[in-house]
Structure formats: structure tokens, C-alpha cells
Design an enzyme around this catalytic site. Structure first.
Site, PDB file in Angstrom:
ATOM      1  N   SER A  18      36.445  31.663  44.758  1.00 63.30           N
ATOM      2  CA  SER A  18      37.905  31.889  43.510  1.00 63.30           C
ATOM      3  C   SER A  18      39.420  32.598  43.291  1.00 63.30           C
ATOM      4  CB  SER A  18      36.771  32.373  41.744  1.00 63.30           C
ATOM      5  OG  SER A  18      36.352  33.879  42.300  1.00 63.30           O
ATOM      6  N   GLU A  19      38.810  32.679  44.388  1.00 68.10           N
ATOM      7  CA  GLU A  19      40.321  33.748  45.136  1.00 68.10           C
ATOM      8  C   GLU A  19      41.425  33.345  44.775  1.00 68.10           C
ATOM      9  OE1 GLU A  19      36.876  34.673  48.341  1.00 68.10           O
ATOM     10  OE2 GLU A  19      37.820  32.844  47.143  1.00 68.10           O
ATOM     11  N   VAL A  20      41.461  32.027  44.497  1.00 70.03           N
ATOM     12  CA  VAL A  20      43.352  31.231  44.267  1.00 70.03           C
ATOM     13  C   VAL A  20      43.864  31.654  42.882  1.00 70.03           C
ATOM     14  CG1 VAL A  20      43.300  29.375  45.998  1.00 70.03           C
ATOM     15  CG2 VAL A  20      42.956  28.797  44.094  1.00 70.03           C
TER      16      VAL A  20
END
Length: 259
Positions: free
Chosen positions: A135-137
Site C-alpha cells: 500500500s506504499e503508494v
């Protein structure tokens, strides 16, 4: 060594490393990463250990980076952030290069860095209820380190979908993409992982497992000719190893060999 953020135990040639911050959904921070590195090094050095099981205590496997840890990173200089990133890089590389088989026992959600750990497992079994993803973006970050391993594991196309959308996917979808090995009901996952671990310990040569894992990890870096040449060398070397001699003798004599 006494650990504060993980638990480490060894039984019947299987080392179990459990993330142990259930109140924080086993979120990663600097000290936990350092302890994980120590635990994997400990397992690597222990000749009595043949297989490593990685799991998480509590409802989640790992929720990714700890919020307080993320806040601290915002105050860091570039050099401090690079040093911190390199520590996680070393953990990922040490798991990937470990001479022993790593089995993931994933009994809850695995998000961001937590899903990165799943990516590095040689085999991984996941309960149907778990959601997985990078989910980093969605928080302005990037799944930089795990991308290197994920592309190797499941290919560019599937990696683009997971890494660019940042969406969490079901265990079934993760299995279909090749990210995990299989989906196993919660009531059965502990026994399933134990069965696989025991099978690897008793039915496969430690040298063969080590060499095969290393070959899988390096063959993509070689051209077809280089890969085949390297494989032929390993083939010849393995034939001269005591494990191979014992295994072939037992096979020819129709004897059951307990490795």
C-alpha cells in the site's frame, strides 16, 4: 539472545520466528528489523536447524511500518534514511539468501513491509481471511525494496498491478498470482506448516535444498548459456556430495532414508 519484539524457538530442526508486537499488529520498526536480522543469522548458524517458520502473533501477520517509526523517519536526514533503508535491505537479502528453507505461516493481514516479508518466504501458507498487498503508494511512499524481489517472483505484469494500485488482495488472488503457495483454513494452517516443515527435514537433503534454493535465486541473473553451464557445474558437484551418494544408495537398495 533475549528478544523484545520477536520470539525465537527451535524444536525438531525447525526454528520458529514469531513477530511479537500483537498490540501494534506486529508493525515493523528499527529495533524489530534488527532483531529479525539477528534471529535469521542465529538460525543460519545453527547446524541443528534445517527449516525456518516465520509467523506473527495476534490477529495480524504484519501491518507494515509502525506509525511512530514513520513519523520519526520524516525527521531524519537523507543519510539517516539511507542507513535505515539499508538495514531493511540487508534483512530482505539475508532471508532471500538463507541456506535454509523459510516457510511463512500467515494467519492475518500482511500489508506493505509485512507483505514484503511474505514475498521473501520460499513457501507460504495463508488463511482465507487474510488480505495482502503493498500500500506504499497510497501514503506517498514507494515499495522500493520489495519490488526487486516481487518482479523476480511473479513477473513484471502482476507486479505492476499490485505495486502501482496499492490495493489489498485476497489470499485466493495472491495464490493465483503466485505470490503465496496455498490458502489453508485457519484451523488447519499450523498443522499444515508443521507437516511441510517435517517433510522437508526428513525427506530432503539439506545440501540439495541449499543448492537448489541458491540456483533458483541466481538463474535469472544469467543468460541461457551461462545458466545451463552453471547448472551443469552444480550438477557435477552435487553428484560428489555425501548426501547424493547416500541418497542414491538408499534408493537402489530400496531403503527409506531419514535425512
Amino acid at each position: 539472545m533475549a528478544f523484545s519484539f520477536i520470539q525465537y524457538s527451535v524444536a525438531e530442526r525447525v526454528a520458529t520466528i514469531a513477530l511479537n508486537r500483537p498490540e501494534k499488529r506486529n508493525a515493523l520498526n528499527g529495533p524489530m528489523v534488527a532483531e529479525l536480522r539477528q534471529a535469521f543469522r542465529q538460525a543460519a548458524a545453527d547446524e541443528a536447524v534445517k527449516v525456518v517458520v516465520l509467523k506473527g502473533n495476534g490477529e495480524a501477520f504484519c501491518a507494515g511500518a509502525d506509525l511512530e517509526y514513520l513519523q520519526q523517519l520524516q525527521q531524519n536526514t537523507y543519510t539517516e534514511n539511507l542507513t535505515d533503508s539499508q538495514e531493511l535491505m540487508q534483512l530482505f537479502r539475508e532471508i532471500y539468501d538463507l541456506d535454509k528453507i523459510v516457510i511463512g505461516q500467515i494467519e492475518g493481514h500482511a500489508v506493505a513491509g509485512g507483505c514484503g516479508l511474505v514475498t521473501l518466504c520460499d513457501l507460504s501458507y495463508v488463511v482465507p481471511e487474510a488480505m495482502l498487498g503493498y500500500s506504499e503508494v497510497k501514503i506517498g511512499f514507494i515499495p522500493a525494496l520489495v519490488a526487486v524481489f516481487l518482479v523476480r517472483k511473479i513477473g513484471e505484469g502482476r507486479s505492476r498491478e499490485l505495486l502501482l494500485t496499492g490495493k489489498l488482495v485476497t489470499a485466493e488472488k495472491a495464490a493465483a498470482d503466485g505470490l503465496i503457495t496455498a490458502v489453508v483454513p485457519a484451523a488447519e494452517i499450523a498443522s499444515k506448516v508443521a507437516k511441510v516443515a517435517v517433510s522437508l527435514c526428513n525427506e530432503a537433503s539439506a545440501n540439495s535444498l541449499k543448492v537448489t534454493k541458491k540456483l533458483i535465486g541466481t538463474v535469472l541473473d544469467l543468460s541461457l548459456t551461462e545458466g545451463l553451464t552453471h547448472a551443469a557445474v552444480l550438477n557435477a558437484e552435487t553428484r560428489g556430495h555425501d548426501d547424493c551418494k547416500r541418497g542414491i544408495a538408499a534408493f537402489l537398495n530400496k531403503e527409506k532414508l531419514n535425512w
